[in-house]
Design an enzyme around this catalytic site. Structure first.
Site, PDB file in Angstrom:
ATOM      1  N   LEU A  37       0.963 -16.600-120.983  1.00  0.00           N
ATOM      2  CA  LEU A  37       0.635 -17.025-119.624  1.00  0.00           C
ATOM      3  C   LEU A  37       0.303 -18.504-119.733  1.00  0.00           C
ATOM      4  CD1 LEU A  37      -2.134 -15.273-117.451  1.00  0.00           C
ATOM      5  CD2 LEU A  37      -1.062 -17.444-116.979  1.00  0.00           C
ATOM      6  N   SER A  38       0.974 -19.337-118.962  1.00  0.00           N
ATOM      7  CA  SER A  38       0.784 -20.783-119.106  1.00  0.00           C
ATOM      8  C   SER A  38      -0.655 -21.202-118.803  1.00  0.00           C
ATOM      9  CB  SER A  38       1.721 -21.538-118.157  1.00  0.00           C
ATOM     10  OG  SER A  38       3.050 -21.120-118.322  1.00  0.00           O
TER      11      SER A  38
END
Ligand code: SAH
Length: 214
Positions: free
Chosen positions: A59-60
């Site tokens: 997840l960025s």
């Protein structure tokens, strides 16, 4: 852990790092990022870091989600109607986009990630999202053209298909490169086949891979 204060602190950090679009900051403030992580990691949801979501994917980092989103909005100046995301992953960036544009289309090559993302988006009541299990390097031709395209996985070179699926004056925000990557902003010049490319900042994304998995 999921208190408003924790999220407020994250928003403050993003502002300190130069994120300035209030619409984007408001959406980050109100989107429960912890719901996009497995329970064992959810206590870290409001740190400004990338976090694993399984299958070797991440997840960025909130900063990059906020930054790419504000670049997309600023470059297209006005209300975005149809936006394509390449790399649904956890669905967090999808959820952020869904609250700022009319319709989001998002493509993911790993089926179990897509399934989880679909459930989360449904739980949050975000209905203006359509997901596709496919190789997003080819975009989503039957749904295009798009006013904007955002890729959260990095190809070595910008896929021609993505450029071709941009509407007139459409905007593509995409990390490009292998070991050393840079975030690129590509804008279609009117209705023409000309594109203007700007290199924005160094970034680190997972690679855009070919094909799909079950
Ligand atoms: N936007 C995501 C980021 C996930 S990381 C989030 O907010 O969680 C990037 C994602 O791109 C991964 O889930 C990876 O599986 C996906 N991906 C990589 N190559 C792809 C491709 N060719 N087509 C579609 N998705 C791809």
């Amino acid at each position: 852990m999921t208190s408003l204060r924790t999220r407020e602190r994250l928003v403050q950090r993003l502002m300190d790092q130069g994120v300035s679009d209030y619409k984007v900051l408001d959406v980050i403030r109100s989107t429960p990022r912890h719901l996009f992580l497995d329970e064992a990691l959810s206590h870290r949801a409001y740190e400004d870091s990338a976090l694993p979501i399984g299958y070797g994917q991440t997840l960025s980092q909130p900063y990059i989600v906020a930054r790419m989103t504000e670049i997309l909005l600023a470059a297209s100046g006005g209300k975005l109607k149809r936006v394509l995301e390449v790399g649904t992953g956890s669905g967090y960036q999808t959820a952020v986009l869904a609250q700022l544009v009319e319709q989001v289309f998002s493509v993911e090559r790993i089926k179990p990630l897509q399934d989880k993302a679909r459930q989360r988006l449904r739980d949050l009541g975000l209905r203006n999202v359509q997901l596709n299990h496919a190789d997003g390097g080819f975009g989503w031709p039957s749904m295009g053209p798009f006013d904007a395209i955002l890729s959260t996985a990095a190809p070595q070179f910008v896929p021609e298909e993505l450029k071709q699926q941009l509407a007139p004056n459409g905007v593509l925000v995409i990390p490009v490169g292998g070991h050393a990557q840079s975030l690129q902003l590509i804008v279609r010049d009117g209705e023409s086949d000309k594109f203007m490319t700007q290199e924005l900042e160094p970034v680190k994304f997972v690679p855009l891979l070919s094909g799909t998995t079950r």
